[in-house]
Write a protein that holds these residues in place. Structure first.
Motif, short mmCIF file in Angstrom:
data_model
loop_
_atom_site.label_atom_id
_atom_site.label_comp_id
_atom_site.label_asym_id
_atom_site.label_seq_id
_atom_site.Cartn_x
_atom_site.Cartn_y
_atom_site.Cartn_z
N PRO A 141 33.22 52.86 24.78
CA PRO A 141 33.22 51.62 25.56
C PRO A 141 34.57 50.93 25.46
O PRO A 141 35.16 50.86 24.37
CB PRO A 141 32.11 50.79 24.88
N PRO A 142 35.09 50.43 26.56
CA PRO A 142 36.43 49.83 26.57
C PRO A 142 36.45 48.44 25.96
O PRO A 142 36.83 47.45 26.60
CB PRO A 142 36.80 49.81 28.06
N LEU A 143 36.05 48.35 24.69
CA LEU A 143 36.06 47.09 23.97
C LEU A 143 37.38 46.95 23.23
O LEU A 143 37.76 47.85 22.47
CB LEU A 143 34.90 47.04 22.98
N PRO A 144 38.11 45.85 23.42
CA PRO A 144 39.42 45.70 22.76
C PRO A 144 39.36 45.88 21.26
O PRO A 144 40.27 46.45 20.66
CB PRO A 144 39.85 44.28 23.15
N SER A 145 38.28 45.40 20.62
CA SER A 145 38.19 45.53 19.17
C SER A 145 37.99 46.97 18.74
O SER A 145 38.26 47.32 17.58
CB SER A 145 37.02 44.68 18.65
N LEU A 146 37.54 47.82 19.65
CA LEU A 146 37.24 49.22 19.31
C LEU A 146 38.39 50.15 19.69
O LEU A 146 38.89 50.91 18.85
CB LEU A 146 35.96 49.66 20.03
N VAL A 147 38.82 50.10 20.95
CA VAL A 147 39.84 51.05 21.44
C VAL A 147 41.08 50.34 21.96
O VAL A 147 41.96 50.99 22.52
CB VAL A 147 39.25 51.96 22.53
N GLY A 148 41.16 49.03 21.80
CA GLY A 148 42.31 48.30 22.30
C GLY A 148 42.11 47.88 23.75
O GLY A 148 41.08 48.14 24.36
N SER A 149 43.13 47.24 24.29
CA SER A 149 43.04 46.70 25.65
C SER A 149 43.99 47.40 26.62
O SER A 149 44.19 46.91 27.73
CB SER A 149 43.34 45.19 25.63
N LEU A 150 44.57 48.53 26.23
CA LEU A 150 45.51 49.22 27.12
C LEU A 150 44.80 49.97 28.24
O LEU A 150 45.41 50.26 29.26
CB LEU A 150 46.37 50.20 26.31
N GLY A 151 43.54 50.32 28.05
CA GLY A 151 42.80 51.01 29.10
C GLY A 151 42.80 52.51 28.89
O GLY A 151 43.58 53.08 28.12
N ARG A 152 41.91 53.18 29.64
CA ARG A 152 41.71 54.61 29.46
C ARG A 152 42.90 55.43 29.94
O ARG A 152 43.13 56.54 29.47
CB ARG A 152 40.44 55.04 30.19
N THR A 153 43.65 54.92 30.88
CA THR A 153 44.82 55.65 31.38
C THR A 153 46.07 55.35 30.58
O THR A 153 46.83 56.26 30.23
CB THR A 153 45.06 55.31 32.86
#
Length: 496
Positions: free
Chosen positions: A440-452
């Motif tokens: 899931p694109p949650l900033p706390s988990l994978v950041g806020s840069l996005g999948r690309t």
């Protein structure tokens, strides 16, 4: 040159059943479910054809998906349609039997319709949060090949088992510059050599993270851009070598997008599975070794264990470099014989793997450069070393361990070469692996840069560093790195 758009015929079937978020069949089931929910609110003349068409499309698509693999993300869609179906079909049945159609008053029907609609939209939301990963196309001039090798070190006992005759075994996956393959060539499975292995590894990763296994069921469906056992690229050029160690509980494939990009740009990447602390390692004989590492809750003991594990991993990295040297010399009769430049070797890793890379460089002078992807140094006896380092870190904020930057800075200053620390705005710890592609694109988990953007930034910065240190390509390395974040440069004998 092939860019990963075409697939083999058997993979086209998979494309119909899965997708980055929802497959064509799943979208058909979703639209049919929405139409069944909405049929109650259509004008009387439009209800019968819409209900019949939507019901037929829904039943057919769900039947096919049930036979070939129904993802959990579609379950709420099915529930919403099943709840709405009797109310949509009942007026048609009553009309055909000659009985007058009964219609519930709108204020009574509205809550039920809203519940059904909410269930149906939960499906695409879940598919968006947990998609089948789609890997970015490599941008380099080479196609990419991959294969898996397994080596046992006769000189090192396996300390994780009580058996005195056990010897340390390491599984390594290679990504390398390859010849272009026909467009219908089957691409490599993600997470494993086979789908069965991929499902085993995905389940182990979910368990290690404390997640229900079904949340990861889309990940083993993914295909990468590499071709298994593809012929090595023509031309006779020798490829610099990049060794990679994953994070604690991580697996060799966790940075596949990054590895494919490096291979497409002329590097050989060898990523390791470390038995007993990778989430799951499937050996060549089919045995699965699961992690035996767990937190104790005692910081002192956990730090001691982390340092011990980093030391074992550092030895694994040195052993694999030795095996790659034997492979290059032709001692194993490998297609890559004569194509590896092990004199230009970088050691890299993510999280605990980054700590192992720093330790391996200090202990093994054969490594020429180091990349630490957000790894806290674990060397119990830090001493000067000669290799340049690129340390990429997540965005530093109030929640960051206050010991992290001082400890990392202390180690970087010990290098007798110019080293760099780049803190990337919007990055989190999992930004530096494939996680943004399927979590899931949650900033706390994978950041806020996005999948690309996440894989692009990691690849761009590390490639710039490798090109400068292993290939001695001219250019402004500091300038190239600083485009992506806050850069600190550590030169021998000076402060940052």
């Amino acid at each position: 040159m092939w860019r990963g758009a075409a697939r083999a015929d058997d993979d086209r079937v998979t494309d119909l059943l899965t997708g980055p978020q929802m497959s064509p069949l799943e979208i058909l089931a979703l639209l049919a479910a929405v139409a069944l929910v909405a049929a109650r609110w259509l004008p009387p003349g439009a209800r019968p054809p819409v209900t019949i068409a939507a019901g037929a499309a829904f039943l057919l698509s769900v039947l096919v998906l049930s036979v070939l693999g129904l993802r959990w993300q579609l379950f709420p869609v099915v529930a919403g349609a099943v709840l709405a179906l009797p109310f949509a079909v009942s007026p048609l049945v009553r009309r055909r039997t000659g009985r007058p159609a009964r219609r519930v008053r709108w204020w009574l029907a509205l809550p039920g319709s809203l519940v059904c609609f909410a269930l149906t939209v939960t499906g695409p939301a879940a598919a968006w949060a947990f998609p089948v990963p789609v890997f970015p196309e490599p941008t380099g001039p080479f196609a990419v090949g991959t294969r898996v090798l397994q080596w046992t070190d006769p000189d090192r006992p396996e300390t994780a088992t009580p058996e005195p005759d056990d010897r340390r075994t390491v599984v390594a996956q290679l990504w390398y510059p390859a010849q272009e393959s026909p467009s219908d060539t089957r691409r490599a499975q993600y997470l494993g050599r086979t789908e069965e292995e991929a499902r085993t590894v995905a389940g182990a990763l979910a368990s290690y993270a404390g997640l229900p296994g079904f949340l990861m069921d889309g990940v083993p469906r993914a295909r990468t851009h590499a071709v298994p056992d593809a012929p090595v690229a023509r031309g006779g050029a020798r490829f610099p070598v990049v060794l990679f160690s994953p994070g604690l509980g991580g697996v060799r494939t966790q940075n596949t997008a990054w590895a494919e990009e490096l291979a497409a740009n002329g590097y050989l990447v060898a990523a390791l599975d470390h038995p007993y602390d990778s989430a799951a390692v499937v050996l060549a004989d089919g045995r699965t070794i699961r992690t035996e590492v767990a937190a104790t809750g005692d910081d002192t003991e956990d730090n001691r264990r982390a340092a011990e594990t980093a030391g074992i991993r550092a030895a694994d990295l040195g052993f694999v470099l030795t095996q790659l040297g034997r492979l290059d010399r032709g001692e194993t009769g490998d297609p890559l014989t004569g194509r590896l430049d092990t004199a230009r070797a970088a050691v890299t890793g993510h999280s605990l793997g980054g700590a192992a890379a720093l330790l391996a460089a200090r202990q093994d002078a054969r490594f020429a450069a180091v990349i630490d992807l957000d790894g806290y140094p674990r060397d119990p006896d830090p001493r000067p070393f000669r290799q340049p380092v690129l340390a990429l870190t997540q965005e530093i904020g109030p929640a960051t361990d206050p010991r992290y930057l001082p400890r990392l800075t202390e180690v970087l200053k010990l290098s007798t070469a110019t080293s760099y620390r780049l803190s990337i705005p919007g990055a989190a710890h999992l930004t530096f692996m494939d996680g943004p592609l399927y979590l899931p694109p949650l900033p706390s988990l994978v950041g806020s840069l996005g999948r690309t953007e996440s894989p692009r930034v990691v690849a761009a910065t590390t490639l710039a560093f490798l090109d400068a240190t292993l290939r001695q390509q001219p250019g402004d390395l500091a300038g190239a790195l600083s485009e992506h974040g806050e850069l600190a440069t550590y030169r021998p004998g000076s402060s940052p």
